[in-house]
Design an enzyme around this catalytic site. Structure first.
Site, short mmCIF file in Angstrom:
data_model
loop_
_atom_site.label_atom_id
_atom_site.label_comp_id
_atom_site.label_asym_id
_atom_site.label_seq_id
_atom_site.Cartn_x
_atom_site.Cartn_y
_atom_site.Cartn_z
N HIS A 62 -1.60 -9.26 13.37
CA HIS A 62 -1.69 -8.33 12.29
C HIS A 62 -1.04 -7.11 13.78
O HIS A 62 -1.74 -7.32 14.03
CB HIS A 62 -2.29 -7.73 11.53
N CYS A 102 -2.91 -3.44 4.79
CA CYS A 102 -2.73 -4.73 5.46
C CYS A 102 -2.91 -5.54 4.78
O CYS A 102 -1.60 -6.61 5.16
CB CYS A 102 -2.39 -4.41 6.78
N GLU A 140 1.01 -1.19 0.18
CA GLU A 140 -0.09 0.33 -0.50
C GLU A 140 0.64 1.10 -0.17
O GLU A 140 0.49 1.81 0.42
CB GLU A 140 -1.09 -0.02 0.95
#
Ligand code: HMG
Length: 391
Positions: free
Chosen positions: A237, A115, A83
Site C-alpha cells: 500500500h 485503505c 472510504e
C-alpha cells in the site's frame, strides 16, 4: 470443488481523474524544498477531481473496459470498496452497475475499512468464486484522498479507481497460500462522518503501518507462507511511494535479511510508477502498485509477488499471488499511461478554488459544469439525489 482450482485476478484496469497538480507547483507556493516531495516522500503529482467527477465516475470508467472485454453474463456480484463514500445507505456500486448497463440479477455491496477495504473485497470475491467457479466477481476500489490545506498530509492527496475481475483460471494473477493478518485498534488516521478531510497523526500512522508489516508477515510465516526468497517483488500500500521502500526494509529486517538499496529497488521500484503521479488513492493504491508492476517490461511469468494491504485504524493483510503464463497479452498498459498522461495540469490558484467548492445540500436542482474527460459524469443534483450520465 477441486481444491487445486486457481482463483485470482483475471483482468485489471485503473482510471484516475481529469486534473493534476504537480508537487513542483505545490512546493513553489508553500515554500517546501522540492527534494522533500520528490525524494523524501517520493511523490511527483496528485490527481484531483473536476466538479463532475467522484468515486462513481472513476469506478465506472475503471470497470467499463472489463465489461467491454468480458461481458457481464458471469458476473453475479459487484463489491465496491471505498472510504470516500457518497451515501450512508445506498452502495455506490449500484450507480456503477446502472451506468455499465449490468443485468438486474446481481448483488451489489459496498465495503469499508480505510485503505484495506479492497483487499477484503478481493478475499470475499475469491470465496464466492470458490463456491461457484462459473461465477465472476467485479471488485472495484475507488477513492479520493483529501487532507486539510497546509497540513503534512496535503502533499499525499490523490484519486483513482482500480477495477478487477475475479475468476477461476485467471489470466493475470493466481492467489496462493495463506494470508497473514494483523489488526490493531489505533487512531492513526480517521474521518468522522461530519468531516470532508481526514484527521491524521502522521508519524504515528507510519509507525502503525510498519508495525503492521511485521505483524502480518509473522502471521503469514506462522501459517506456512512461502519464504522470502520465493518472492520476486512486493506491492505495498503506497500512501506515498517512499513508504513502500521503508516497508520492505522493515520486512527484510524482520526476516534477518540484508536491506541494502539494491535489494529494496529490486523488490519495490517497479511498483511505484503510477502511484507517484496519482497520489494516495486509498483502497486502490496497492492495486495501482500491482498494475504498475505487471505493466512493467519485466517478464514475471510464474513468479510470486507479495502483496501488503494496510488500512488505518488498523487492519493489514499480507498475501501472495503467482503471475500466470501468457499474462502480458491481457494487460492494459497503454490505456493506463493514457489515463495518467491526459490529465490537465492546473496551477495552485485553480487548486485552491477547487478545494473551496462544495456541493449544495438544500435538495434543489443543481447542474454541474461539464469538465471531466472521462466517459461518465455527475451531471446534476436533484431532490438530494445524484444524477449520473455517460459523458
Ligand atoms: P512531514 O512531517 O511533512 O514530513 O510528514 P517529514 O518531515 O516526516 O519528512 C518526510 C520525509 O522527507 C522524511 O524522510 C524526511 O527526512 C524527508 P524519512 O525520515 O521518513 O525517511 N525530507 C527530505 N528529503 C530530502 N530533501 C529534503 C527533505 N526534507 C524532508 N529537503 C507524513 C510526512 C507522511 C507524516 C505526512 O505526509 C502525512 O501525515 N501523511 C498522511 C498520512 C500518511 O500517509 N501516513 C502513512 C501511513 S498510514 C496509511 O498508509 C493509511 C492511509 O493511506 C489511510 C487509510 O488507510 O485509509 C494514510
Amino acid at each position: 470443488m477441486p481444491s487445486d482450482l486457481a482463483i485470482g485476478i483475471h483482468d485489471l484496469s485503473f482510471r484516475t481523474t481529469s486534473l493534476v497538480l504537480s508537487h513542483t507547483e505545490l512546493a513553489r507556493r508553500n515554500g517546501t524544498d522540492i527534494a522533500k516531495y520528490h525524494k523524501g516522500i517520493g511523490q511527483r503529482a496528485m490527481s484531483l477531481p473536476t466538479a463532475d467527477e467522484d468515486i462513481v465516475t472513476m469506478a465506472s470508467a475503471a470497470a467499463a473496459p472489463l465489461v467491454q472485454r468480458h461481458g457481464t453474463d458471469r458476473v453475479r456480484t459487484v463489491v465496491l470498496a471505498t472510504e470516500s463514500s457518497i451515501d450512508q445507505s445506498k452502495a455506490a456500486g449500484i450507480y456503477v452497475h446502472s451506468l455499465l448497463g449490468m443485468p438486474p440479477n446481481v448483488r451489489v455491496v459496498e465495503v469499508k475499512q480505510a485503505c484495506y477495504g479492497a483487499t477484503a473485497a478481493l478475499q470475499f470475491a475469491a470465496g464466492l468464486v470458490h463456491r461457484d467457479p462459473q461465477q465472476q466477481v467485479l471488485v472495484i476500489a475507488s477513492d479520493i484522498s483529501r487532507y486539510d490545506l497546509g497540513s503534512p498530509g496535503e502533499a499525499t492527496q490523490g484519486a483513482a479507481a482500480a477495477a478487477m475481475l475475479v475468476s477461476a483460471e485467471p489470466a493475470l494473477l493466481e492467489l496462493t497460500g495463506p494470508s497473514g493478518l494483523f489488526t490493531s485498534d489505533v487512531m492513526d488516521f480517521w474521518r468522522p462522518n461530519y468531516r470532508t478531510t481526514a484527521l491524521v497523526n502522521g508519524k504515528e500512522s507510519v509507525a502503525a503501518y510498519l508495525e503492521a508489516v511485521q505483524g502480518a508477515w509473522r502471521d503469514y510465516h506462522v501459517r506456512g507462507g512461502l519464504p522470502l526468497e520465493e518472492f520476486r517483488a512486493f506491492c505495498y500500500h503506497q500512501p506515498y511511494t517512499r513508504l513502500a521502500f521503508k516497508a520492505h526494509r522493515q520486512l527484510l529486517e524482520t526476516c534477518g535479511a540484508q536491506a541494502d538499496e539494491e535489494a529494496l529497488d529490486h523488490a519495490v521500484a517497479a511498483t511505484t510508477g503510477y502511484n507517484e503521479t496519482v497520489g494516495n488513492s486509498y483502497t486502490a493504491s496497492m492495486y495501482l502498485a500491482l498494475t504498475a508492476l505487471l505493466d512493467s517490461p519485466d517478464d514475471l511469468t510464474g513468479r510470486t509477488l507479495g502483496l501488503f494491504s494496510y488500512g488505518s485504524g488498523s487492519v493489514a493483510e499480507f498475501f501472495a499471488g503467482r503471475v500466470r503464463a501468457g499474462y502480458k497479452a491481457h494487460l492494459r498498459g497503454a490505456a493506463h499511461q493514457e489515463a495518467v498522461g491526459k490529465r490537465r495540469a492546473i496551477g495552485y490558484e485553480a487548486y485552491r478554488e477547487l478545494r473551496e467548492r462544495t456541493l449544495p445540500t438544500d435538495g434543489g436542482w443543481y447542474e454541474l459544469p461539464h469538465q471531466t474527460q472521462g466517459p461518465y459524469r455527475l451531471a446534476a443534483l436533484r431532490d438530494h439525489q445524484r444524477i449520473y450520465e455517460a459523458a
